[in-house]
Design a protein around this motif. Structure first.
Motif, PDB file in Angstrom:
ATOM      1  N   VAL A 119       0.856   4.143  -2.917  1.00 33.62           N
ATOM      2  CA  VAL A 119       0.626   5.569  -2.649  1.00 33.62           C
ATOM      3  C   VAL A 119       1.820   6.394  -3.123  1.00 33.62           C
ATOM      4  CG1 VAL A 119       0.329   7.300  -0.818  1.00 33.62           C
ATOM      5  CG2 VAL A 119      -0.996   5.174  -0.761  1.00 33.62           C
ATOM      6  N   ALA A 120       3.040   5.920  -2.870  1.00 33.04           N
ATOM      7  CA  ALA A 120       4.233   6.636  -3.328  1.00 33.04           C
ATOM      8  C   ALA A 120       4.222   6.750  -4.855  1.00 33.04           C
ATOM      9  CB  ALA A 120       5.501   5.934  -2.847  1.00 33.04           C
ATOM     10  N   GLY A 121       3.825   5.679  -5.541  1.00 29.89           N
ATOM     11  CA  GLY A 121       3.758   5.711  -7.000  1.00 29.89           C
ATOM     12  C   GLY A 121       2.744   6.711  -7.516  1.00 29.89           C
ATOM     13  N   ALA A 167       0.836  -1.205   0.000  1.00 31.97           N
ATOM     14  CA  ALA A 167       0.000   0.000   0.000  1.00 31.97           C
ATOM     15  C   ALA A 167       0.870   1.254   0.000  1.00 31.97           C
ATOM     16  CB  ALA A 167      -0.935   0.002   1.207  1.00 31.97           C
ATOM     17  N   SER A 168       1.941   1.243   0.780  1.00 31.79           N
ATOM     18  CA  SER A 168       2.867   2.386   0.812  1.00 31.79           C
ATOM     19  C   SER A 168       3.522   2.596  -0.545  1.00 31.79           C
ATOM     20  CB  SER A 168       3.952   2.177   1.868  1.00 31.79           C
ATOM     21  OG  SER A 168       3.387   2.114   3.144  1.00 31.79           O
ATOM     22  N   ALA A 177       8.641  11.136   0.645  1.00 29.23           N
ATOM     23  CA  ALA A 177       9.617  10.424   1.465  1.00 29.23           C
ATOM     24  C   ALA A 177       8.840   9.378   2.250  1.00 29.23           C
ATOM     25  CB  ALA A 177      10.337  11.371   2.411  1.00 29.23           C
ATOM     26  N   VAL A 178       9.498   8.327   2.595  1.00 32.42           N
ATOM     27  CA  VAL A 178       8.869   7.253   3.354  1.00 32.42           C
ATOM     28  C   VAL A 178       9.359   7.374   4.788  1.00 32.42           C
ATOM     29  CG1 VAL A 178       8.636   4.756   3.591  1.00 32.42           C
ATOM     30  CG2 VAL A 178       8.798   5.791   1.315  1.00 32.42           C
ATOM     31  N   ILE A 179       8.429   7.416   5.713  1.00 36.46           N
ATOM     32  CA  ILE A 179       8.778   7.533   7.125  1.00 36.46           C
ATOM     33  C   ILE A 179       8.165   6.348   7.853  1.00 36.46           C
ATOM     34  CG2 ILE A 179       8.577   8.950   9.210  1.00 36.46           C
ATOM     35  CD1 ILE A 179       8.223  11.365   7.303  1.00 36.46           C
ATOM     36  N   ARG A 180       9.006   5.672   8.617  1.00 39.66           N
ATOM     37  CA  ARG A 180       8.487   4.515   9.336  1.00 39.66           C
ATOM     38  C   ARG A 180       9.190   4.329  10.672  1.00 39.66           C
ATOM     39  NH1 ARG A 180       8.121  -0.669   7.600  1.00 39.66           N
ATOM     40  NH2 ARG A 180       8.532  -1.204   9.730  1.00 39.66           N
ATOM     41  N   HIS A 181       8.506   3.669  11.545  1.00 43.30           N
ATOM     42  CA  HIS A 181       9.057   3.305  12.831  1.00 43.30           C
ATOM     43  C   HIS A 181      10.008   2.143  12.581  1.00 43.30           C
ATOM     44  CE1 HIS A 181       9.149   2.066  17.038  1.00 43.30           C
ATOM     45  NE2 HIS A 181       8.651   3.245  17.305  1.00 43.30           N
TER      46      HIS A 181
END
Length: 86
Positions: free
Chosen positions: A17-19, A13-14, A29-33
């Protein structure tokens, strides 16, 4: 995106959405824990912009599976967590 169980489809899904954003000329930018492996204090702030960053931060196989597709598309992945002192 809400946190949910492993294998629920958050990574695809990420990427989707980025695409969509990239197709509109937006550079996301991708931000993740960080994943709960290793030294979370050392993982407070991590930036992955090149595949060599994965080696530098000693990422796990699971982290690589998640981060590599984004990096290969030219996206920066930020990982981090809030840590508190005892």
């Amino acid at each position: 995106m809400l946190a949910t169980r492993t294998g629920a489809g958050k990574s695809p899904a990420s990427r989707f959405v980025a695409g969509v954003l990239m197709a509109q000329g937006i550079q996301p930018a991708v931000i993740r824990h960080p994943m709960p492996y290793g030294d979370l204090v050392a993982q407070r702030v991590q930036r992955f912009a090149a595949l060599s960053d994965l080696d530098r931060h000693k990422t796990t196989v699971e982290e690589r599976e998640d981060y590599e597709p984004h990096i290969r598309r030219g996206l920066v992945v930020w990982g981090g967590c809030r840590t508190t002192r005892p």
